[in-house]
Every structure is written in structure tokens, then in C-alpha cells.
Motif scaffolding. Structure first.
Motif, PDB file in Angstrom:
ATOM      1  N   GLU A   9       0.830  -1.200   0.000  1.00  0.00           N
ATOM      2  CA  GLU A   9       0.000   0.000   0.000  1.00  0.00           C
ATOM      3  C   GLU A   9       0.869   1.257   0.000  1.00  0.00           C
ATOM      4  O   GLU A   9       2.007   1.253   0.460  1.00  0.00           O
ATOM      5  N   HIS A  10       0.287   2.332  -0.479  1.00  0.00           N
ATOM      6  CA  HIS A  10       0.973   3.619  -0.462  1.00  0.00           C
ATOM      7  C   HIS A  10       0.734   4.309   0.882  1.00  0.00           C
ATOM      8  O   HIS A  10      -0.411   4.469   1.308  1.00  0.00           O
ATOM      9  N   LEU A  11       1.805   4.688   1.552  1.00  0.00           N
ATOM     10  CA  LEU A  11       1.704   5.331   2.870  1.00  0.00           C
ATOM     11  C   LEU A  11       0.692   4.591   3.746  1.00  0.00           C
ATOM     12  O   LEU A  11      -0.346   5.147   4.124  1.00  0.00           O
ATOM     13  N   PRO A  12       0.967   3.342   4.112  1.00  0.00           N
ATOM     14  CA  PRO A  12      -0.033   2.474   4.752  1.00  0.00           C
ATOM     15  C   PRO A  12      -0.601   3.018   6.065  1.00  0.00           C
ATOM     16  O   PRO A  12       0.012   3.855   6.725  1.00  0.00           O
ATOM     17  N   TRP A  13      -1.761   2.484   6.399  1.00  0.00           N
ATOM     18  CA  TRP A  13      -2.448   2.877   7.630  1.00  0.00           C
ATOM     19  C   TRP A  13      -1.912   2.060   8.810  1.00  0.00           C
ATOM     20  O   TRP A  13      -1.117   1.133   8.642  1.00  0.00           O
ATOM     21  N   PHE A  39      -5.803   1.669  -2.637  1.00  0.00           N
ATOM     22  CA  PHE A  39      -4.766   2.264  -1.809  1.00  0.00           C
ATOM     23  C   PHE A  39      -3.361   1.945  -2.306  1.00  0.00           C
ATOM     24  O   PHE A  39      -2.395   2.172  -1.590  1.00  0.00           O
ATOM     25  N   ASN A  43      -3.322   7.497  -0.611  1.00  0.00           N
ATOM     26  CA  ASN A  43      -3.860   7.332   0.729  1.00  0.00           C
ATOM     27  C   ASN A  43      -4.312   8.699   1.230  1.00  0.00           C
ATOM     28  O   ASN A  43      -4.087   9.715   0.567  1.00  0.00           O
ATOM     29  N   TRP A  53      -6.782  13.214  -0.355  1.00  0.00           N
ATOM     30  CA  TRP A  53      -5.976  12.166  -0.979  1.00  0.00           C
ATOM     31  C   TRP A  53      -4.608  12.689  -1.384  1.00  0.00           C
ATOM     32  O   TRP A  53      -4.489  13.770  -1.964  1.00  0.00           O
ATOM     33  N   ASN A 118       6.469   2.555  -2.827  1.00  0.00           N
ATOM     34  CA  ASN A 118       5.615   2.194  -1.697  1.00  0.00           C
ATOM     35  C   ASN A 118       6.397   1.487  -0.594  1.00  0.00           C
ATOM     36  O   ASN A 118       6.173   1.726   0.596  1.00  0.00           O
ATOM     37  N   SER A 206      -3.678   7.420   6.563  1.00  0.00           N
ATOM     38  CA  SER A 206      -2.291   6.980   6.525  1.00  0.00           C
ATOM     39  C   SER A 206      -1.683   7.139   7.908  1.00  0.00           C
ATOM     40  O   SER A 206      -2.007   8.077   8.656  1.00  0.00           O
TER      41      SER A 206
END
Length: 231
Positions: A9-13, A39, A43, A53, A118, A206
Motif C-alpha cells: 500500500e501507499h503510505l499504509p495505515w 490504496f 492514501n 488524498w 511504496n 495513513s
């Protein structure tokens, strides 16, 4: 060995960081088709109290595998991205520690691989939350099949004896097949923590949001609120 498998994922949570932290190995699922408008290339952060976003433009025709998706040559996207990110953390304790993230975005030249970007961002975030878990890319493993069969094949290739699945795994994993190969399956349910955001709390952003607002010593505890169940 306890393995989890998840797309880059991009800039994960926080939930993804916590799932990785609960594992001994993160298999980065880069060998499946890219999912548009999800995602993988974007993010959310809070900008003036509103969910906003951060998006990386990509070239990804239908059916492109995640490992093959490349950053598009879209004019001025880095400037927009940098501006939104800087505004989102403005006034927070993390505002003067943002340079590594901005540098990673600057390095994402046209034609570079989205997965590389990522993972660079994910590795940086994981280090900020004091998570030290090795990773392998699915494309580096001799695995076949789709859905449950692919997950099982990846676990076998990595030598796993336990697989940490997300909640959606309850809907498609063939638990009997995992048991036949002596691989235990445990389902990961994350209880999202709250922390000061200066207004109504917005979850599932994020992890950059929490990172920017809290002191470094406070971050690891945010990943501890999860449950591992057998079904």
C-alpha cells in the motif's frame, strides 16, 4: 514462522503496520493485478480537518501486475503532493521531520516502479513505529495459483507454520488445505486507536497522521490493539 501477506500500500495505515509487527515475515504481494482507485497509489491525510488524498499518478493498463506498475509522467504532481503533505502536518510535532518522505517522493521519477516507492515509504514508516520485520516479495518466490491457493503456496515457499490473515480471509481461505499442510491460520482484527487530531477523530488515515501528531516514544503502542483469532 508466522507470516503475513499483503499488497504494498501507499503510505499504509496503522492496521497494516500492526499486522506486519505481529508477524515474523511480511510477504509483499506484488505478483497480482494492480487495483485501480484503491490504496496502492494513494492514501488519505487530514488537511484543514478534511480527508484529502495524496495520489501518485501511474501507468497501469488493465491486468498490469503490481510489480510492473510505473509512475506516470504527469506534470507537477510532485509539487501538488508535497504541498498537500506539508500542509497536512503543518503545526504538528512531525512538521520538522518530514524531509525523508519528501525526498522519497522527489526520487519517484517517471517510469520508476510504484512498488519500490511504496516499500521505501512503508519501510520508513515501520522504522518510525519501531517495527523490525523482514520482508520478501511474492515475485521472488516460486508460488502458483490464485486466491487461497496462492496464499497457501506463498506460505509453503516461505516455510511458514502460521499465517496471519486479514478479516476478509474468512470469506475465501480454504482452512482445510492449510491444515493439511500444517499451517495454522489466525485472523487479525485491528482495534483502531484514537489520538489527538485537534477535532473530530478520523480513523483509518495513513499512519503519517499519527506519526506527525505524537512523540516518537508514543507510536509503538498504537500498534498493540489487535486480536488474533482462529476463525
Amino acid at each position: 514462522m508466522r507470516v503475513t501477506i499483503h499488497q504494498p500500500e501507499h503510505l499504509p495505515w496503522l492496521g497494516l503496520l500492526a499486522k506486519v509487527a505481529a508477524s515474523d515475515l511480511w510477504i509483499v504481494l506484488d505478483s497480482v493485478p494492480y487495483r485501480k482507485n484503491y490504496f496502492q497509489n494513494r492514501n488519505r491525510v487530514l488537511l484543514a480537518g478534511q480527508e484529502t488524498w495524496l495520489t501518485v499518478p501511474v501507468n497501469a493498463p488493465f491486468g498490469t501486475l503490481i510489480r510492473e506498475v510505473r509512475v506516470a509522467d504527469t506534470p507537477h504532481w510532485r509539487r501538488r503532493y508535497r504541498g498537500r503533505l506539508a500542509q497536512a502536518v503543518s503545526g504538528t510535532p512531525g512538521a520538522n521531520r518530514l524531509e525523508p518522505l519528501l525526498a522519497a517522493i522527489d526520487d519517484a521519477s517517471p517510469g520508476s516502479l510504484l512498488a519500490d516507492l511504496n516499500l521505501k515509504l512503508a519501510d520508513w514508516l515501520l522504522s518510525q513505529f519501531d517495527v523490525k520485520v523482514p520482508q520478501m516479495r511474492a515475485s521472488e518466490l516460486a508460488a502458483t495459483g490464485s486466491k487461497s491457493d496462492l496464499i497457501l503456496s506463498l506460505c509453503k515457499a516461505a516455510g511458514a507454520d502460521e499465517y496471519i490473515a486479514g478479516p476478509s480471509g474468512r470469506d475465501y481461505l480454504d482452512l482445510t488445505a492449510f491444515a493439511d499442510h500444517d499451517i495454522a491460520v489466525r485472523f487479525f482484527d485491528f482495534d483502531h486507536p484514537t489520538y489527538p487530531q485537534g477535532g473530530r477523530f478520523v480513523p483509518c488515515l495513513s499512519a503519517v497522521d499519527a506519526w506527525s501528531r505524537l512523540a516518537p516514544a508514543e507510536l509503538p503502542a498504537l500498534l498493540s490493539g489487535y486480536r488474533l483469532g482462529a476463525n
